[in-house]
Motif scaffolding. Structure first.
Motif, PDB file in Angstrom:
ATOM      1  N   GLU A 241       0.801  -1.221   0.000  1.00  0.00           N
ATOM      2  CA  GLU A 241       0.000   0.000   0.000  1.00  0.00           C
ATOM      3  C   GLU A 241       0.834   1.271   0.000  1.00  0.00           C
ATOM      4  N   SER A 242       2.057   1.193   0.457  1.00  0.00           N
ATOM      5  CA  SER A 242       2.840   2.418   0.612  1.00  0.00           C
ATOM      6  C   SER A 242       3.451   2.851  -0.724  1.00  0.00           C
ATOM      7  N   THR A 243       3.807   4.127  -0.786  1.00  0.00           N
ATOM      8  CA  THR A 243       4.462   4.647  -1.991  1.00  0.00           C
ATOM      9  C   THR A 243       5.928   4.970  -1.710  1.00  0.00           C
ATOM     10  N   GLY A 244       6.313   4.914  -0.435  1.00  0.00           N
ATOM     11  CA  GLY A 244       7.698   5.207  -0.073  1.00  0.00           C
ATOM     12  C   GLY A 244       8.211   4.212   0.949  1.00  0.00           C
ATOM     13  N   PHE A 245       9.461   4.392   1.322  1.00  0.00           N
ATOM     14  CA  PHE A 245      10.117   3.538   2.320  1.00  0.00           C
ATOM     15  C   PHE A 245       9.745   4.007   3.726  1.00  0.00           C
ATOM     16  N   TYR A 246       9.541   3.058   4.634  1.00  0.00           N
ATOM     17  CA  TYR A 246       9.383   3.421   6.045  1.00  0.00           C
ATOM     18  C   TYR A 246       9.914   2.293   6.903  1.00  0.00           C
ATOM     19  N   PHE A 247      10.063   2.575   8.189  1.00  0.00           N
ATOM     20  CA  PHE A 247      10.528   1.521   9.098  1.00  0.00           C
ATOM     21  C   PHE A 247       9.980   1.722  10.497  1.00  0.00           C
ATOM     22  N   TYR A 248       9.926   0.613  11.215  1.00  0.00           N
ATOM     23  CA  TYR A 248       9.588   0.605  12.640  1.00  0.00           C
ATOM     24  C   TYR A 248      10.894   0.544  13.422  1.00  0.00           C
ATOM     25  N   GLU A 249      10.967   1.335  14.465  1.00  0.00           N
ATOM     26  CA  GLU A 249      12.074   1.207  15.416  1.00  0.00           C
ATOM     27  C   GLU A 249      11.495   0.763  16.757  1.00  0.00           C
ATOM     28  N   ILE A 250      12.015  -0.330  17.299  1.00  0.00           N
ATOM     29  CA  ILE A 250      11.669  -0.740  18.669  1.00  0.00           C
ATOM     30  C   ILE A 250      12.928  -0.547  19.487  1.00  0.00           C
ATOM     31  N   ASN A 251      12.859   0.415  20.372  1.00  0.00           N
ATOM     32  CA  ASN A 251      14.071   0.873  21.044  1.00  0.00           C
ATOM     33  C   ASN A 251      13.925   0.732  22.550  1.00  0.00           C
ATOM     34  N   GLN A 252      14.755  -0.129  23.143  1.00  0.00           N
ATOM     35  CA  GLN A 252      14.761  -0.276  24.603  1.00  0.00           C
ATOM     36  C   GLN A 252      16.121   0.155  25.158  1.00  0.00           C
ATOM     37  N   CYS A 253      16.791   1.040  24.390  1.00  0.00           N
ATOM     38  CA  CYS A 253      18.078   1.585  24.851  1.00  0.00           C
ATOM     39  C   CYS A 253      18.045   3.104  24.663  1.00  0.00           C
ATOM     40  N   ASP A 254      19.146   3.672  24.249  1.00  0.00           N
ATOM     41  CA  ASP A 254      19.188   5.127  24.113  1.00  0.00           C
ATOM     42  C   ASP A 254      18.462   5.594  22.852  1.00  0.00           C
ATOM     43  N   ASP A 255      17.745   6.696  22.989  1.00  0.00           N
ATOM     44  CA  ASP A 255      17.012   7.270  21.864  1.00  0.00           C
ATOM     45  C   ASP A 255      17.944   8.194  21.090  1.00  0.00           C
TER      46      ASP A 255
ATOM     47  N   ALA B 252      18.531   7.644  -1.674  1.00  0.00           N
ATOM     48  CA  ALA B 252      19.129   7.556  -3.008  1.00  0.00           C
ATOM     49  C   ALA B 252      18.272   6.695  -3.940  1.00  0.00           C
ATOM     50  N   TRP B 253      17.428   5.806  -3.333  1.00  0.00           N
ATOM     51  CA  TRP B 253      16.599   4.916  -4.160  1.00  0.00           C
ATOM     52  C   TRP B 253      15.108   5.134  -3.976  1.00  0.00           C
ATOM     53  N   LEU B 254      14.718   5.393  -2.722  1.00  0.00           N
ATOM     54  CA  LEU B 254      13.287   5.504  -2.439  1.00  0.00           C
ATOM     55  C   LEU B 254      13.020   6.690  -1.516  1.00  0.00           C
ATOM     56  N   PRO B 255      11.925   7.421  -1.786  1.00  0.00           N
ATOM     57  CA  PRO B 255      11.554   8.521  -0.877  1.00  0.00           C
ATOM     58  C   PRO B 255      10.945   7.936   0.393  1.00  0.00           C
ATOM     59  N   PRO B 256      10.930   8.712   1.493  1.00  0.00           N
ATOM     60  CA  PRO B 256      10.205   8.233   2.663  1.00  0.00           C
ATOM     61  C   PRO B 256       8.701   8.230   2.397  1.00  0.00           C
ATOM     62  N   GLU B 257       8.007   7.276   2.990  1.00  0.00           N
ATOM     63  CA  GLU B 257       6.545   7.218   2.881  1.00  0.00           C
ATOM     64  C   GLU B 257       5.959   8.528   3.423  1.00  0.00           C
ATOM     65  N   PRO B 258       5.117   9.230   2.629  1.00  0.00           N
ATOM     66  CA  PRO B 258       4.639  10.541   3.073  1.00  0.00           C
ATOM     67  C   PRO B 258       3.501  10.510   4.088  1.00  0.00           C
ATOM     68  N   GLU B 259       2.789   9.386   4.222  1.00  0.00           N
ATOM     69  CA  GLU B 259       1.620   9.351   5.120  1.00  0.00           C
ATOM     70  C   GLU B 259       2.020   9.598   6.571  1.00  0.00           C
ATOM     71  N   ARG B 260       1.165  10.361   7.277  1.00  0.00           N
ATOM     72  CA  ARG B 260       1.413  10.628   8.704  1.00  0.00           C
ATOM     73  C   ARG B 260       1.009   9.443   9.575  1.00  0.00           C
ATOM     74  N   VAL B 261       0.080   8.641   9.071  1.00  0.00           N
ATOM     75  CA  VAL B 261      -0.352   7.443   9.792  1.00  0.00           C
ATOM     76  C   VAL B 261      -0.156   6.248   8.863  1.00  0.00           C
ATOM     77  N   ILE B 262       0.631   5.274   9.311  1.00  0.00           N
ATOM     78  CA  ILE B 262       0.926   4.087   8.505  1.00  0.00           C
ATOM     79  C   ILE B 262       0.494   2.869   9.310  1.00  0.00           C
TER      80      ILE B 262
END
Ligand code: ZN
Length: 246
Positions: free
Chosen positions: A142-156, A170-180
């Motif tokens: 469904e997305s048009t760009g790249f996105y990722f989940y970060e699960i962080n239990q250490c330093d932010d 360089a290859w893909l724009p970030p996904e523009p949606e505010r809610v994914i």
């Protein structure tokens, strides 16, 4: 895009590349479409343990292809202790389907562990040392760009996330949606996710690794399936390299 991914050729190719780099192969379970395998370099306790996986959804070929490319080019050098599962869903990868041949979404089975694939994979994960970093490679229709989940239990450290987005840019724009997928982004393309499942019994692999294996930092990369496969593979490779080096 699964017409450009050939499961019968993938596993032998990964096997050859891994053997050439000194990795050991371990058979976790046999499926109707061949073995589910894990690959490890040495388990030297003094090295940083890093775990990577892909191919848990059989219609997301860019992840497995990216791990194959990184293995071939010698990215997984002995500075870290590597554990890699490049093809977690053999029957789905053979058919080009998200689910297994039995209609199961493996990435919702890490709490109940009903499927033979996840049962074997979770048991193998239990035997590994806790990874300091877990990278999970996925795709999204469904997305048009790249996105990722970060699960962080250490330093932010937001600069890590920004470096990943910049490298992938360089290859893909970030996904523009505010809610994914019902998650509000922290910044475009970046979901900062608690180490808790969205569904109480529908644990994905990343929640199992965070909660059960006490992995302090994980990234789940998502490339948009509608873009060219070679760009998605290159984007995953860039994201992996940046996350490991950051
Ligand atoms: Zn997926």
């Amino acid at each position: 895009m699964s017409d450009t991914f050939h499961w019968p050729e993938f596993l032998p190719a990964f096997r050859r590349a891994a053997a050439a780099r000194g990795f050991e192969e371990e058979l976790l379970v046999e499926t109707a479409e061949g073995p589910l395998c894990a690959y490890t370099s040495d388990d030297n306790q003094s090295k940083r343990p890093i775990y990577l996986s892909s191919g848990i959804h059989g219609d997301e070929p860019a992840g497995p292809l990216a791990l194959l490319q990184l293995m071939k080019e010698g990215f997984f050098t002995p500075v870290s202790s590597w554990a890699i599962c490049p093809a977690l869903n053999p029957t789905g990868l053979a058919a080009g389907t998200r689910d297994t041949a039995e209609g199961m979404d493996l990435n919702r089975d890490y709490h109940l562990r009903k499927t033979p694939e996840v049962k074997a994979h979770a048991a193998w994960l239990e035997r590994q040392q806790p990874p300091e970093l877990f990278l999970s490679l996925h795709e999204d229709y469904e997305s048009t760009g790249f996105y990722f989940y970060e699960i962080n239990q250490c330093d932010d450290r937001p600069e890590r996330a920004k470096a990943i987005l910049k490298a992938v840019g360089a290859w893909l724009p970030p996904e523009p949606e505010r809610v994914i997928d019902d998650h509000e982004v922290r910044e475009p393309g970046w979901i900062f996710h608690a180490a808790e499942p969205d569904l109480p019994h529908g644990w994905p692999e990343a929640i199992f690794v965070a909660k059960q294996k006490k992995c302090i930092l994980s990234y789940t990369f998502e490339t948009p399936s509608q873009m060219a496969l070679e760009d998605r593979v290159a984007a995953h490779c860039a994201a992996v390299k940046t996350a490991v080096e950051a």
